[in-house]
Design a protein around this motif. Structure first.
Motif, short mmCIF file in Angstrom:
data_model
loop_
_atom_site.label_atom_id
_atom_site.label_comp_id
_atom_site.label_asym_id
_atom_site.label_seq_id
_atom_site.Cartn_x
_atom_site.Cartn_y
_atom_site.Cartn_z
N VAL A 266 -3.35 -28.93 -9.28
CA VAL A 266 -2.71 -29.87 -10.22
C VAL A 266 -2.95 -29.37 -11.65
CG1 VAL A 266 -2.67 -32.26 -11.05
CG2 VAL A 266 -3.15 -31.80 -8.65
N PRO A 267 -1.90 -28.89 -12.32
CA PRO A 267 -2.11 -28.38 -13.68
C PRO A 267 -2.12 -29.53 -14.69
CG PRO A 267 0.16 -28.06 -12.98
CD PRO A 267 -0.52 -28.84 -11.88
N ALA A 268 -3.16 -30.33 -14.67
CA ALA A 268 -3.21 -31.51 -15.55
C ALA A 268 -4.64 -31.76 -15.99
CB ALA A 268 -2.66 -32.73 -14.81
N ARG A 269 -4.78 -32.72 -16.89
CA ARG A 269 -6.11 -32.99 -17.45
C ARG A 269 -7.03 -33.69 -16.46
NH1 ARG A 269 -5.55 -36.10 -22.77
NH2 ARG A 269 -4.38 -34.20 -23.20
N TYR A 270 -6.47 -34.64 -15.73
CA TYR A 270 -7.30 -35.42 -14.80
C TYR A 270 -6.97 -35.04 -13.36
CZ TYR A 270 -8.01 -37.82 -19.21
OH TYR A 270 -8.30 -38.08 -20.54
N ALA A 271 -7.48 -35.79 -12.39
CA ALA A 271 -7.38 -35.36 -11.00
C ALA A 271 -5.93 -35.16 -10.55
CB ALA A 271 -8.07 -36.38 -10.09
N LEU A 272 -5.06 -36.08 -10.94
CA LEU A 272 -3.69 -36.01 -10.42
C LEU A 272 -2.63 -36.00 -11.52
CD1 LEU A 272 -4.07 -38.51 -7.43
CD2 LEU A 272 -4.07 -36.02 -7.34
N GLY A 273 -3.04 -35.98 -12.76
CA GLY A 273 -2.05 -36.00 -13.83
C GLY A 273 -2.73 -36.18 -15.17
N ASP A 274 -1.94 -36.49 -16.19
CA ASP A 274 -2.50 -36.60 -17.53
C ASP A 274 -2.97 -38.01 -17.88
OD1 ASP A 274 -2.49 -33.91 -18.24
OD2 ASP A 274 -0.34 -33.98 -18.65
N GLN A 275 -2.88 -38.92 -16.90
CA GLN A 275 -3.47 -40.26 -17.06
C GLN A 275 -4.52 -40.44 -15.98
OE1 GLN A 275 -2.72 -42.25 -19.56
NE2 GLN A 275 -1.22 -40.74 -20.25
N PRO A 276 -5.64 -41.06 -16.30
CA PRO A 276 -6.63 -41.31 -15.24
C PRO A 276 -6.11 -42.32 -14.22
CG PRO A 276 -7.47 -42.05 -17.38
CD PRO A 276 -6.08 -41.55 -17.61
N THR A 277 -6.39 -42.07 -12.96
CA THR A 277 -5.98 -42.97 -11.88
C THR A 277 -7.21 -43.35 -11.05
OG1 THR A 277 -5.64 -41.25 -10.24
CG2 THR A 277 -3.76 -41.76 -11.69
N LEU A 278 -6.92 -44.08 -9.98
CA LEU A 278 -7.98 -44.47 -9.04
C LEU A 278 -8.75 -43.25 -8.52
CD1 LEU A 278 -9.04 -47.01 -7.54
CD2 LEU A 278 -7.43 -46.48 -5.70
N ALA A 279 -8.06 -42.12 -8.43
CA ALA A 279 -8.71 -40.89 -7.97
C ALA A 279 -9.85 -40.52 -8.93
CB ALA A 279 -7.69 -39.75 -7.89
N ASP A 280 -9.57 -40.61 -10.23
CA ASP A 280 -10.60 -40.27 -11.23
C ASP A 280 -11.73 -41.29 -11.26
OD1 ASP A 280 -9.18 -37.98 -12.69
OD2 ASP A 280 -7.67 -39.55 -12.64
N VAL A 281 -11.35 -42.56 -11.06
CA VAL A 281 -12.35 -43.64 -11.03
C VAL A 281 -13.41 -43.34 -9.97
CG1 VAL A 281 -12.60 -46.07 -10.36
CG2 VAL A 281 -10.80 -45.41 -11.97
N CYS A 282 -13.00 -42.72 -8.88
CA CYS A 282 -13.94 -42.38 -7.80
C CYS A 282 -14.60 -41.02 -8.01
CB CYS A 282 -13.23 -42.40 -6.45
SG CYS A 282 -12.71 -44.07 -5.98
N LEU A 283 -13.83 -40.10 -8.60
CA LEU A 283 -14.35 -38.72 -8.70
C LEU A 283 -15.59 -38.61 -9.60
CD1 LEU A 283 -13.67 -35.73 -7.85
CD2 LEU A 283 -12.72 -35.50 -10.15
N LEU A 284 -15.51 -39.21 -10.79
CA LEU A 284 -16.63 -39.02 -11.74
C LEU A 284 -17.95 -39.56 -11.18
CD1 LEU A 284 -17.72 -38.06 -14.44
CD2 LEU A 284 -16.96 -40.23 -15.44
N PRO A 285 -17.98 -40.78 -10.61
CA PRO A 285 -19.26 -41.24 -10.05
C PRO A 285 -19.78 -40.34 -8.93
CG PRO A 285 -17.79 -43.09 -10.39
CD PRO A 285 -16.97 -41.86 -10.62
N GLN A 286 -18.87 -39.73 -8.17
CA GLN A 286 -19.32 -38.85 -7.10
C GLN A 286 -19.92 -37.57 -7.68
OE1 GLN A 286 -19.52 -39.75 -3.72
NE2 GLN A 286 -20.89 -38.00 -3.97
N VAL A 287 -19.37 -37.11 -8.81
CA VAL A 287 -19.95 -35.94 -9.49
C VAL A 287 -21.33 -36.31 -10.04
CG1 VAL A 287 -19.69 -34.40 -11.49
CG2 VAL A 287 -17.73 -34.86 -10.00
N PHE A 288 -21.44 -37.53 -10.58
CA PHE A 288 -22.75 -38.00 -11.06
C PHE A 288 -23.78 -37.94 -9.92
CE2 PHE A 288 -25.71 -41.59 -11.15
CZ PHE A 288 -26.43 -41.31 -12.30
N SER A 289 -23.38 -38.44 -8.74
CA SER A 289 -24.31 -38.43 -7.60
C SER A 289 -24.62 -37.01 -7.16
CB SER A 289 -23.70 -39.17 -6.40
OG SER A 289 -23.54 -40.52 -6.72
N ALA A 290 -23.60 -36.16 -7.17
CA ALA A 290 -23.82 -34.76 -6.78
C ALA A 290 -24.88 -34.12 -7.68
CB ALA A 290 -22.50 -33.99 -6.86
N ARG A 291 -24.76 -34.41 -8.96
CA ARG A 291 -25.76 -33.86 -9.91
C ARG A 291 -27.12 -34.45 -9.62
NH1 ARG A 291 -21.57 -34.44 -14.73
NH2 ARG A 291 -20.76 -32.32 -14.81
#
Ligand SMILES: N[C@@H](CCC(=O)N[C@@H](CS)C(=O)NCC(=O)O)C(=O)O
Length: 214
Positions: A152-177
């Protein structure tokens, strides 16, 4: 005006999702901390609020909603005039839900404290084993998500606006760290997480900024 209360715990990634969603939609709320380390999620007082004994739970003026994804979808439907977390087009909507579920249904449940406690109590798994288990399941999920995001050539997970995908992705990255997953193999996941962290509404939802953070 009716009270809006979010029951959460600062480093719960599911509660972090709900905070991001509320902030992206510009909805003010009061925060009520449920200390998972002290077992407050299993107290009679909290079980009366959420019989599942999990955070988050949103009380929106007396409407009680458990499950972070249900909370996000409720907010989107109840407050349609603020930025939408789910795209309008059916295909894009389904893609956002698919990424969200890959995290919320497939990766995250395996790292839950109650799962770790059961592994310890029933199978004698030690701290190191528990961490290896968590890292393994995060890597399995991220291995599949990374090429998806790379496409996906965009800023966020699925496009240039944050979506539900991003809402879940960032906390999972926090946990991964938090659990010491080496993220070098996931440059696109890290790129999207960093772009999200630059949004002030998203940054304000970070675990370290919550009143119960230690
Ligand atoms: N599917 C639920 C998961 C909720 C959940 O697992 N919450 C965790 C914290 S991230 C919890 O409350 N755990 C309590 C425990 O394991 O005892 C959601 O998305 O809200």
């Amino acid at each position: 005006m009716a009270e809006r209360v979010l029951y959460g715990y600062y480093r719960s990634s599911a509660a972090y999702r709900a905070r991001i969603a509320l902030n992206l939609k510009g909805l003010a709320y009061q925060y009520r901390a449920v200390n998972l380390l002290k077992g407050e999620q299993s107290s009679p007082a909290y079980l009366a609020v959420n019989p599942h004994g999990l955070v988050p739970l949103l009380d929106d003026g007396g409407v009680r909603i458990a499950q972070s994804l249900a909370i996000c979808e409720y907010l989107d439907e109840a407050y349609p005039d603020s930025p939408r977390l789910l795209p309008a087009a059916p295909a894009a909507r389904a893609q956002a839900r698919a990424v969200a579920l890959a995290i919320a249904a497939d990766i995250h449940p395996l790292q839950n404290p109650r799962v770790g406690k059961y592994l310890q109590a029933e199978f004698g798994v030690g701290e190191e084993g528990k961490t290896a288990w968590i890292r393994h399941w995060i890597r399995v999920g991220f291995d599949a998500l990374e090429p998806q995001l790379a496409a996906v050539p965009a800023r966020y997970a699925l496009g240039d606006q944050p979506t539900l995908a991003d809402v879940c992705l960032l906390p999972q990255v926090f946990s991964a760290r938090r659990f010491g997953v080496d993220l070098a193999a996931y440059p696109h996941i890290v790129r999207v997480a960093e772009a999200l962290e630059r949004l002030p509404e998203v940054a304000a939802a970070h675990p370290s900024l919550q009143p119960d953070a230690v």
